[in-house]
Design a protein around this motif. Structure first.
Motif, PDB file in Angstrom:
ATOM      1  N   GLU A   1      36.153  62.105  24.602  1.00 29.18           N
ATOM      2  CA  GLU A   1      35.532  62.911  23.557  1.00 29.18           C
ATOM      3  C   GLU A   1      36.573  63.529  22.626  1.00 29.18           C
ATOM      4  OE1 GLU A   1      33.008  65.834  25.334  1.00 29.18           O
ATOM      5  OE2 GLU A   1      31.407  64.383  25.760  1.00 29.18           O
ATOM      6  N   PHE A   2      37.664  64.064  23.209  1.00 28.86           N
ATOM      7  CA  PHE A   2      38.706  64.668  22.381  1.00 28.86           C
ATOM      8  C   PHE A   2      39.349  63.634  21.468  1.00 28.86           C
ATOM      9  CE2 PHE A   2      39.517  68.275  25.610  1.00 28.86           C
ATOM     10  CZ  PHE A   2      38.511  69.023  25.023  1.00 28.86           C
ATOM     11  N   ALA A   3      39.559  62.444  21.981  1.00 30.59           N
ATOM     12  CA  ALA A   3      40.147  61.383  21.149  1.00 30.59           C
ATOM     13  C   ALA A   3      39.207  61.023  20.013  1.00 30.59           C
ATOM     14  CB  ALA A   3      40.450  60.156  22.004  1.00 30.59           C
TER      15      ALA A   3
ATOM     16  N   GLY B   1      39.157  63.941  17.564  1.00 34.39           N
ATOM     17  CA  GLY B   1      40.419  63.963  16.798  1.00 34.39           C
ATOM     18  C   GLY B   1      40.422  62.910  15.702  1.00 34.39           C
ATOM     19  N   TYR B   2      39.922  61.747  16.019  1.00 40.86           N
ATOM     20  CA  TYR B   2      39.858  60.676  15.021  1.00 40.86           C
ATOM     21  C   TYR B   2      38.924  61.073  13.878  1.00 40.86           C
ATOM     22  CZ  TYR B   2      39.147  56.024  13.005  1.00 40.86           C
ATOM     23  OH  TYR B   2      39.064  54.963  12.130  1.00 40.86           O
ATOM     24  N   GLN B   3      37.732  61.645  14.229  1.00 42.32           N
ATOM     25  CA  GLN B   3      36.782  62.075  13.204  1.00 42.32           C
ATOM     26  C   GLN B   3      37.389  63.207  12.351  1.00 42.32           C
ATOM     27  OE1 GLN B   3      33.931  60.618  12.388  1.00 42.32           O
ATOM     28  NE2 GLN B   3      34.264  59.116  14.041  1.00 42.32           N
TER      29      GLN B   3
ATOM     30  N   SER C   1      33.825  65.098  33.333  1.00 41.63           N
ATOM     31  CA  SER C   1      34.998  64.583  34.032  1.00 41.63           C
ATOM     32  C   SER C   1      36.181  64.528  33.063  1.00 41.63           C
ATOM     33  CB  SER C   1      34.701  63.189  34.588  1.00 41.63           C
ATOM     34  OG  SER C   1      34.510  62.281  33.524  1.00 41.63           O
ATOM     35  N   LEU C   2      37.371  64.423  33.619  1.00 39.00           N
ATOM     36  CA  LEU C   2      38.590  64.401  32.798  1.00 39.00           C
ATOM     37  C   LEU C   2      38.602  63.207  31.862  1.00 39.00           C
ATOM     38  CD1 LEU C   2      41.320  65.684  32.158  1.00 39.00           C
ATOM     39  CD2 LEU C   2      42.303  64.298  33.995  1.00 39.00           C
ATOM     40  N   SER C   3      38.203  62.054  32.362  1.00 41.00           N
ATOM     41  CA  SER C   3      38.206  60.858  31.510  1.00 41.00           C
ATOM     42  C   SER C   3      37.217  61.008  30.361  1.00 41.00           C
ATOM     43  CB  SER C   3      37.890  59.619  32.343  1.00 41.00           C
ATOM     44  OG  SER C   3      36.608  59.733  32.917  1.00 41.00           O
ATOM     45  N   LYS C   4      36.054  61.640  30.626  1.00 39.14           N
ATOM     46  CA  LYS C   4      35.064  61.850  29.578  1.00 39.14           C
ATOM     47  C   LYS C   4      35.592  62.837  28.539  1.00 39.14           C
ATOM     48  CE  LYS C   4      30.890  61.300  27.909  1.00 39.14           C
ATOM     49  NZ  LYS C   4      30.456  60.032  27.365  1.00 39.14           N
TER      50      LYS C   4
END
Length: 192
Positions: free
Chosen positions: A73-75, A78-80, A66-69
């Motif tokens: 995950e991208f956030a 990106g942090y990692q 889903s878009l929220s998932k």
């Protein structure tokens, strides 16, 4: 010597009976009967069963997220990546500071930065086992039955009774009789 004798001879009366037997007839007609049985009152309340199928994990295994998932995950990725980039730059800075120790730090870093991660391929089931979650709550049925009493109607019929009384006729078949005979009552000579 001859004795006087009295002889008695009797006969009994004979009677005859002419008997007409009595006649009795009884006829009883069966009772008129009607029975009605009302149906029982039946109340049924049903709470339907509930089946819940959650295939979120199976869709994620097939990369149909889903878009929220995806945003989450991208956030996280990106942090990692940001933390990894900071650590890499810090290490490379330290290597460049010590360039005087010899070695070709710039060429080594250029080679390391141009090389991407190795591609990995694993055989497996897509989606993974038990990734579809099932939850079932069975239906509940409540049954309440109220029986009804039968309605019985009986009409009793009176018996038909016929009676013809008997008759007895008496007749005399032979009269009674008594015959008396005297023998030697008057002898001719007395004292002989």
């Amino acid at each position: 010597m001859q004795m006087s004798q009295i002889q008695l001879q009797s006969s009994s009366m004979k009677i005859g009976l002419n008997i007409d037997q009595p006649v009795q007839e009884i006829q009883q007609k069966a009772a008129d009967q009607s029975i009605e049985q009302p149906r029982a009152i039946l109340e049924i309340q049903t709470t339907p069963g509930k089946l819940t199928i959650d295939q979120t994990k199976a869709r994620e295994d097939m990369d149909l997220k889903s878009l929220s998932k995806r945003v989450e995950e991208f956030a996280q990725q990106g942090y990692q990546d940001w933390l990894a980039g900071m650590a890499r730059r810090s290490q490379q800075g330290t290597e460049l500071r010590h360039i005087e120790n010899g070695g070709n730090a710039i060429a080594v870093q250029a080679k390391r930065n141009s090389k991407g991660p190795e591609k990995q391929f694993n055989l497996g089931w897509i989606p993974s086992h038990f990734s579809v979650q099932l939850d079932y709550q069975p239906a509940q049925v409540e049954i309440e039955a109220t029986p009804q009493k039968p309605i019985i109607d009986v009409q009793v019929n009176k018996p038909n009774h016929t009676y013809i009384p008997g008759n007895v006729e008496v007749e005399v078949l032979q009269e009674n009789s008594l015959d008396i005979d005297f023998i030697n009552l008057f002898p001719d000579e007395i004292g002989e």
